[in-house]
Motif scaffolding. Structure first.
Motif, mmCIF file in Angstrom:
data_model
loop_
_atom_site.group_PDB
_atom_site.id
_atom_site.type_symbol
_atom_site.label_atom_id
_atom_site.label_comp_id
_atom_site.label_asym_id
_atom_site.label_seq_id
_atom_site.Cartn_x
_atom_site.Cartn_y
_atom_site.Cartn_z
ATOM 1 N N ARG A 89 -11.242 -7.298 14.436
ATOM 2 C CA ARG A 89 -12.121 -6.165 14.127
ATOM 3 C C ARG A 89 -12.158 -5.898 12.615
ATOM 4 N NH1 ARG A 89 -12.546 -7.227 18.618
ATOM 5 N NH2 ARG A 89 -14.158 -8.398 17.538
ATOM 6 N N VAL A 90 -10.986 -6.041 11.972
ATOM 7 C CA VAL A 90 -10.927 -5.808 10.525
ATOM 8 C C VAL A 90 -11.750 -6.851 9.785
ATOM 9 C CG1 VAL A 90 -9.396 -5.835 8.511
ATOM 10 C CG2 VAL A 90 -8.711 -4.617 10.580
ATOM 11 N N ARG A 91 -11.741 -8.105 10.263
ATOM 12 C CA ARG A 91 -12.537 -9.154 9.622
ATOM 13 C C ARG A 91 -14.014 -8.804 9.652
ATOM 14 N NH1 ARG A 91 -9.147 -12.922 12.707
ATOM 15 N NH2 ARG A 91 -7.502 -13.731 11.360
ATOM 16 N N GLU A 92 -14.480 -8.202 10.739
ATOM 17 C CA GLU A 92 -15.887 -7.816 10.829
ATOM 18 C C GLU A 92 -16.228 -6.771 9.771
ATOM 19 O OE1 GLU A 92 -16.681 -6.491 14.760
ATOM 20 O OE2 GLU A 92 -16.234 -8.430 15.705
ATOM 21 N N VAL A 93 -15.352 -5.774 9.600
ATOM 22 C CA VAL A 93 -15.591 -4.725 8.606
ATOM 23 C C VAL A 93 -15.513 -5.303 7.200
ATOM 24 C CG1 VAL A 93 -14.783 -2.513 7.686
ATOM 25 C CG2 VAL A 93 -14.723 -2.943 10.157
ATOM 26 N N ARG A 94 -14.542 -6.223 6.985
ATOM 27 C CA ARG A 94 -14.359 -6.809 5.654
ATOM 28 C C ARG A 94 -15.602 -7.575 5.213
ATOM 29 N NH1 ARG A 94 -9.981 -9.232 6.580
ATOM 30 N NH2 ARG A 94 -8.529 -7.827 5.540
ATOM 31 N N GLY A 95 -16.323 -8.133 6.142
ATOM 32 C CA GLY A 95 -17.515 -8.898 5.801
ATOM 33 C C GLY A 95 -18.746 -8.050 5.569
ATOM 34 N N SER A 96 -18.659 -6.762 5.812
ATOM 35 C CA SER A 96 -19.827 -5.894 5.634
ATOM 36 C C SER A 96 -19.944 -5.441 4.185
ATOM 37 C CB SER A 96 -19.730 -4.679 6.555
ATOM 38 O OG SER A 96 -18.649 -3.845 6.168
ATOM 39 N N TRP A 97 -21.160 -5.073 3.780
ATOM 40 C CA TRP A 97 -21.376 -4.624 2.402
ATOM 41 C C TRP A 97 -20.777 -3.246 2.155
ATOM 42 C CZ3 TRP A 97 -23.870 -0.050 1.567
ATOM 43 C CH2 TRP A 97 -24.614 0.474 2.629
ATOM 44 N N PRO A 122 -15.467 -3.618 0.073
ATOM 45 C CA PRO A 122 -14.678 -3.184 -1.092
ATOM 46 C C PRO A 122 -13.503 -2.291 -0.719
ATOM 47 C CG PRO A 122 -17.028 -3.010 -1.542
ATOM 48 C CD PRO A 122 -16.897 -3.320 -0.088
ATOM 49 N N VAL A 123 -13.704 -1.408 0.246
ATOM 50 C CA VAL A 123 -12.632 -0.499 0.651
ATOM 51 C C VAL A 123 -11.505 -1.282 1.315
ATOM 52 C CG1 VAL A 123 -12.033 1.456 2.116
ATOM 53 C CG2 VAL A 123 -14.219 1.431 0.902
ATOM 54 N N ILE A 124 -11.878 -2.177 2.233
ATOM 55 C CA ILE A 124 -10.868 -2.966 2.935
ATOM 56 C C ILE A 124 -10.084 -3.836 1.962
ATOM 57 C CG2 ILE A 124 -10.547 -4.866 4.560
ATOM 58 C CD1 ILE A 124 -10.990 -2.270 5.959
ATOM 59 N N ARG A 125 -10.773 -4.438 0.984
ATOM 60 C CA ARG A 125 -10.078 -5.301 0.021
ATOM 61 C C ARG A 125 -9.090 -4.500 -0.822
ATOM 62 N NH1 ARG A 125 -15.127 -7.947 0.121
ATOM 63 N NH2 ARG A 125 -15.984 -6.676 -1.569
ATOM 64 N N ARG A 126 -9.449 -3.271 -1.170
ATOM 65 C CA ARG A 126 -8.521 -2.434 -1.935
ATOM 66 C C ARG A 126 -7.296 -2.078 -1.091
ATOM 67 N NH1 ARG A 126 -9.098 0.528 -6.560
ATOM 68 N NH2 ARG A 126 -11.317 0.018 -6.630
ATOM 69 N N ILE A 127 -7.547 -1.762 0.174
ATOM 70 C CA ILE A 127 -6.434 -1.453 1.074
ATOM 71 C C ILE A 127 -5.558 -2.685 1.270
ATOM 72 C CG2 ILE A 127 -5.846 -0.812 3.450
ATOM 73 C CD1 ILE A 127 -8.387 0.894 3.487
ATOM 74 N N ASP A 128 -6.202 -3.848 1.411
ATOM 75 C CA ASP A 128 -5.456 -5.107 1.553
ATOM 76 C C ASP A 128 -4.489 -5.302 0.402
ATOM 77 O OD1 ASP A 128 -6.576 -5.901 3.934
ATOM 78 O OD2 ASP A 128 -8.090 -7.194 3.025
ATOM 79 N N ARG A 129 -5.020 -5.179 -0.811
ATOM 80 C CA ARG A 129 -4.170 -5.426 -1.981
ATOM 81 C C ARG A 129 -3.019 -4.440 -2.044
ATOM 82 N NH1 ARG A 129 -9.261 -6.586 -4.408
ATOM 83 N NH2 ARG A 129 -9.407 -4.462 -5.240
ATOM 84 N N PHE A 130 -3.257 -3.183 -1.709
ATOM 85 C CA PHE A 130 -2.183 -2.189 -1.695
ATOM 86 C C PHE A 130 -1.111 -2.584 -0.688
ATOM 87 C CE2 PHE A 130 -0.355 1.474 0.522
ATOM 88 C CZ PHE A 130 0.307 2.101 -0.520
ATOM 89 N N TRP A 131 -1.537 -3.004 0.494
ATOM 90 C CA TRP A 131 -0.584 -3.358 1.545
ATOM 91 C C TRP A 131 0.183 -4.627 1.197
ATOM 92 C CZ3 TRP A 131 1.463 -0.619 5.222
ATOM 93 C CH2 TRP A 131 2.191 -1.256 6.238
ATOM 94 N N TRP A 132 -0.501 -5.614 0.629
ATOM 95 C CA TRP A 132 0.179 -6.836 0.213
ATOM 96 C C TRP A 132 1.272 -6.517 -0.805
ATOM 97 C CZ3 TRP A 132 -5.037 -9.660 -1.130
ATOM 98 C CH2 TRP A 132 -5.727 -9.940 0.055
ATOM 99 N N ALA A 133 0.904 -5.726 -1.822
ATOM 100 C CA ALA A 133 1.862 -5.393 -2.882
ATOM 101 C C ALA A 133 3.046 -4.609 -2.323
ATOM 102 C CB ALA A 133 1.163 -4.598 -3.984
ATOM 103 N N ARG A 134 2.775 -3.683 -1.434
ATOM 104 C CA ARG A 134 3.843 -2.873 -0.841
ATOM 105 C C ARG A 134 4.812 -3.749 -0.058
ATOM 106 N NH1 ARG A 134 4.491 -0.155 4.122
ATOM 107 N NH2 ARG A 134 5.606 1.853 3.983
ATOM 108 N N THR A 135 4.274 -4.674 0.730
ATOM 109 C CA THR A 135 5.122 -5.553 1.528
ATOM 110 C C THR A 135 5.986 -6.447 0.645
ATOM 111 O OG1 THR A 135 3.450 -5.580 3.285
ATOM 112 C CG2 THR A 135 5.101 -7.331 3.323
ATOM 113 N N ILE A 136 5.394 -7.002 -0.409
ATOM 114 C CA ILE A 136 6.144 -7.891 -1.305
ATOM 115 C C ILE A 136 7.185 -7.106 -2.095
ATOM 116 C CG2 ILE A 136 5.931 -9.419 -3.305
ATOM 117 C CD1 ILE A 136 3.127 -10.158 -2.227
ATOM 118 N N ASP A 137 6.816 -5.908 -2.573
ATOM 119 C CA ASP A 137 7.768 -5.075 -3.308
ATOM 120 C C ASP A 137 9.010 -4.786 -2.467
ATOM 121 O OD1 ASP A 137 7.222 -4.516 -5.967
ATOM 122 O OD2 ASP A 137 5.637 -3.094 -5.467
ATOM 123 N N ARG A 138 8.784 -4.431 -1.206
ATOM 124 C CA ARG A 138 9.891 -4.063 -0.328
ATOM 125 C C ARG A 138 10.789 -5.247 0.024
ATOM 126 N NH1 ARG A 138 8.064 0.433 4.159
ATOM 127 N NH2 ARG A 138 7.672 2.140 2.687
#
Length: 745
Positions: A26-34, A38-54
């Motif tokens: 479902r997230v992939r469908e939203v990520r592909g929308s105009w 952008p919102v999903i990609r920003r959330i992605d990067r935040f989550w990636w960084a948080r996981t790696i930091d921890r």
């Protein structure tokens, strides 16, 4: 085999895994929308960084060497924004490219994040240490938030040592020693100091100069190939690193830190690294150069080194596998690339060594200070490179003292071709020979597989090779075209085209007899595709009946096996349940359900992340040469079909291979399996039936002894590539004498 008891925790984990797969879709469908992308990609990067930091595995020494003054958190943010695509190193025990090739999500997401959220026990994280072996030696490493990587890293910081370094040259290494290597590899000062040492080459008889570009698919594995090749030919290895990617410099410098005497230099633009190395070599020594980004195997390097001419080039291929050049030849006052636009088989038909006027390749071998005459320039056709650029610079051109008309005529005669004219860079027949009287025909087998090393993991590749060998045994000339070479410039030379219809539609050329063999994806076929072929075969009698002539006349021709490889060899039996294949991005019940029920299944194949625990994945693939023994020795081989193939009655060629090799299989039910394999393949229609078959004793479930041997022999005799080649040849000869009417009428 008794299944393991399934704990409540396993049930919960399975449920959560299914929910996660659904949520990701479902997230992939939203990520592909105009609007949501952008919102999903920003959330992605935040989550990636948080996981790696921890995870707590960022190395401050590596960060400081690459970007002085950058904090660990800022380094992680840089990594998830774009650094993971630019070779930014967060930890010296982790290679972005290596992990990306093992996990299906990596590439879209940073590989370090993908590693952290997966089962990490069998994932190789770097060429510089053995993470899977470490995980076996330290079972508690699975409990670390960063898996074996985190456990090893924290142990190093606590004062322990790690078996670290280049494969075959690893030593017990402490954290401070790894930090020193990291500083040398990743800092500008360290790279500058790496330029020294070329004077040591004066005493070397053979030198392998391996040039690395910024665009290697995997720097670690490329350097590993270089090291293997240098060992096999007894050469001193020089790694020339182009550009400043940290993930390229780290394995290169690690290779130079061992005891093998590997040198590392910078391959900076504007500097002639080949000339710099050559100046330090003694006259008569041999220099083998691998061009930047050229795809080449260690075997090809060995073949190239065996030549003793003044300068030798490998066969240079384009990314589609078509010849860029087989050396340079003179025609009057002009120089042309020999066999440009031809399949590689045409060049190999000239023999292992081809004398030419000059070479045009960034990969070559040369004798330092040797004579530069026409007789010393040659191409080694059993060595090949795939060049990343179509228009290669002429690195070394041996100007002939006289025209090579006689030699060129000899080359032409050996492959039965004639020059079109002096201005044409290609060789070819004046007219198509598809309707000629010659009994020896030229066949082009066209597949949906790519060219190069990636083709080795495609079943279509090995299917085409088996058929090609069978046709050659019948005196035919055969070439194999990748999907990119389907319209190569020399297609007019082909007498017969056989399209092995897989996932891609391939149009025939009307200058040749055209045969279509449908071996998969029958749901994609339409009348306009089949209508343009002279004759159509399909690997399913059921499907042919179901079309009722809607696609025109179609003759049944089942899939088959290569009996020269798949035959009993006395492999010792094991208790292993084996599955070979990709996840396909869909649930495959023949794998998922037995694992869910507690059976131990050894899975070989890519893209299983999210479907089964990584501990069940033995490897991302099996070399084709090892399959016969794997099948023969397995307790059971599991198999299933694409839903469309199952419904249409297309029996997988894997079942032919398994039974021909003397193995036993369990497969989803497809019409014809029971009659064809005489009980050596048992079928199921539901998951309970599958699990019931797995619980039974194979000795009672399958034929044994002489009966099993007779069934295996029958499959090899009736369903071999040789049998299929006979049918295809007979059909082509009929078409040659009496061409079929236009199927579109």
């Amino acid at each position: 085999m008794t299944p393991r008891a399934v704990s409540p925790g396993a049930v919960v984990r399975t449920t959560l895994r299914r929910a996660a797969v659904f949520a990701r879709s479902r997230v992939r469908e939203v990520r592909g929308s105009w609007w949501g992308g952008p919102v999903i990609r920003r959330i992605d990067r935040f989550w990636w960084a948080r996981t790696i930091d921890r995870a707590g595995i960022v190395d401050p020494v590596a960060i400081s060497a690459q970007r002085p003054g950058l904090s660990s958190s800022a380094a992680v943010r840089h990594y998830v924004r774009r650094g993971f695509r630019d070779g930014f190193v967060l930890n010296p025990l982790f290679s972005e490219q290596m992990v990306s090739m093992q996990l299906s999500d990596a590439g879209r997401v940073p590989a370090l994040y993908a590693y952290l959220i997966n089962d990490r026990r069998r994932i190789r994280t770097s060429l510089l240490w053995d993470a899977p072996a470490y995980a076996l030696a330290h079972p508690d490493s699975s409990d670390d938030p960063a898996g074996p990587l985190g456990h090893a890293w924290r142990s190093l910081q606590a004062g322990s040592a790690l078996d670290f370094g280049f494969p075959g040259d690893r030593t017990t290494t402490r954290a401070d020693q790894i930090s020193a290597l990291v500083k040398r590899a990743l800092s500008r000062a360290g790279r500058t100091s790496a330029q020294s040492g070329l004077a040591e080459l004066t005493s070397a008889d053979v030198v392998l100069l391996w040039r690395l570009s910024d665009h290697e698919r995997d720097f670690s594995l490329t350097v590993e190939t270089a090291a293997e090749a240098s060992r096999r030919i007894g050469a001193r290895l020089v790694l020339a690193v182009g550009g400043g990617r940290p993930d390229a410099w780290l394995p290169a410098v690690a290779a130079s830190a061992g005891t093998t005497g590997t040198l590392v230099i910078s391959d900076a633009p504007g500097n002639s690294v080949v000339s710099a190395v050559t100046r330090h070599l003694a006259a008569g020594s041999r220099l083998i150069v691998r061009g930047p980004g050229d795809e080449i195997t260690a075997e090809s390097v060995v073949a190239l080194s065996a030549a003793d001419a003044g300068i030798t080039s490998p066969l240079v291929l384009d990314v589609d596998g078509v010849v860029i050049n087989c050396g340079l030849v003179r025609r009057g006052s002009r120089v042309h690339p020999l066999l440009q636009g031809h399949p590689a088989e045409d060049a190999r038909g000239l023999g292992h060594l081809v004398s030419v006027d000059g070479v045009a390749s960034t990969t070559f071998a040369m004798t330092v200070g040797g004579s530069q005459t026409p007789e010393t320039a040659q191409v080694r056709t059993d060595a090949w490179v795939i060049s990343p650029a179509r228009h290669l610079p002429v690195h070394a051109r041996v100007e002939a003292a006289h025209a090579m008309a006689d030699d060129l005529a000899g080359l032409v005669a050996r492959i039965g071709l004639t020059p079109l004219n002096d201005d044409d860079a290609r060789l070819g027949r004046h007219t198509p020979a598809a309707r000629s009287a010659a009994p020896r025909l030229r066949w082009a087998l066209k597949t949906a597989a790519p060219a190069g090393l990636g083709a080795e993991w495609w079943g279509d590749t090995h299917f085409a090779r088996g058929l090609a060998d069978a046709l050659r045994r019948r005196g035919q000339d055969v070439v194999i075209d990748s999907i990119g070479a389907r319209n190569r410039p020399s297609h007019h030379l082909d007498d017969v085209e056989v399209v092995l219809r897989g996932p891609e539609r391939i149009e025939p050329h009307r200058s040749a007899i055209s045969l279509l063999w449908i071996i998969s994806h029958p749901d994609q076929l339409t009348r306009d595709e089949t209508a343009v072929f002279d004759h159509v075969f399909a690997a399913s009698e059921k499907w042919i009946r179901s079309t009722a002539g809607a696609l025109g006349p179609i003759e049944p021709l089942l899939q088959c096996t290569d009996v020269h490889r798949f035959r009993p060899a006395g492999t010792a039996p094991t208790d292993r349940i084996v599955f070979v294949g990709t996840a396909r991005g869909i649930p495959r019940p023949s794998v998922i359900e037995p694992i869910r029920a507690g059976f131990e299944v050894d899975v070989y194949g890519p893209d299983w992340t999210g479907w089964i625990p990584a501990s069940y994945v033995v490897a991302s693939g099996v070399p084709n040469a090892e399959l016969p023994a794997l099948y023969e020795g397995a307790r059971l081989v599991l198999n299933d079909h694409w839903p469309a193939m199952q419904a249409s009655g297309f029996i997988s060629n894997r079942l032919f291979d398994v039974v021909a090799a003397g193995g036993r299989a369990i497969s989803d039910d497809v019409e014809g399996i029971d009659e064809l394999f005489g009980g050596m393949v048992r079928t199921y229609r539901s998951v309970p039936e599958l699990l019931d078959l797995l619980r039974q004793d194979p000795a009672r479930l399958f034929p044994a002894g002489e009966i099993a041997e007779r069934i295996s022999t029958q499959i090899r005799e009736q369903h071999s590539f040789d049998a299929r080649a006979a049918t295809l040849l007979e059909t082509a000869l009929r078409q040659r004498v009496a061409p079929a009417p236009d199927r579109r009428d």
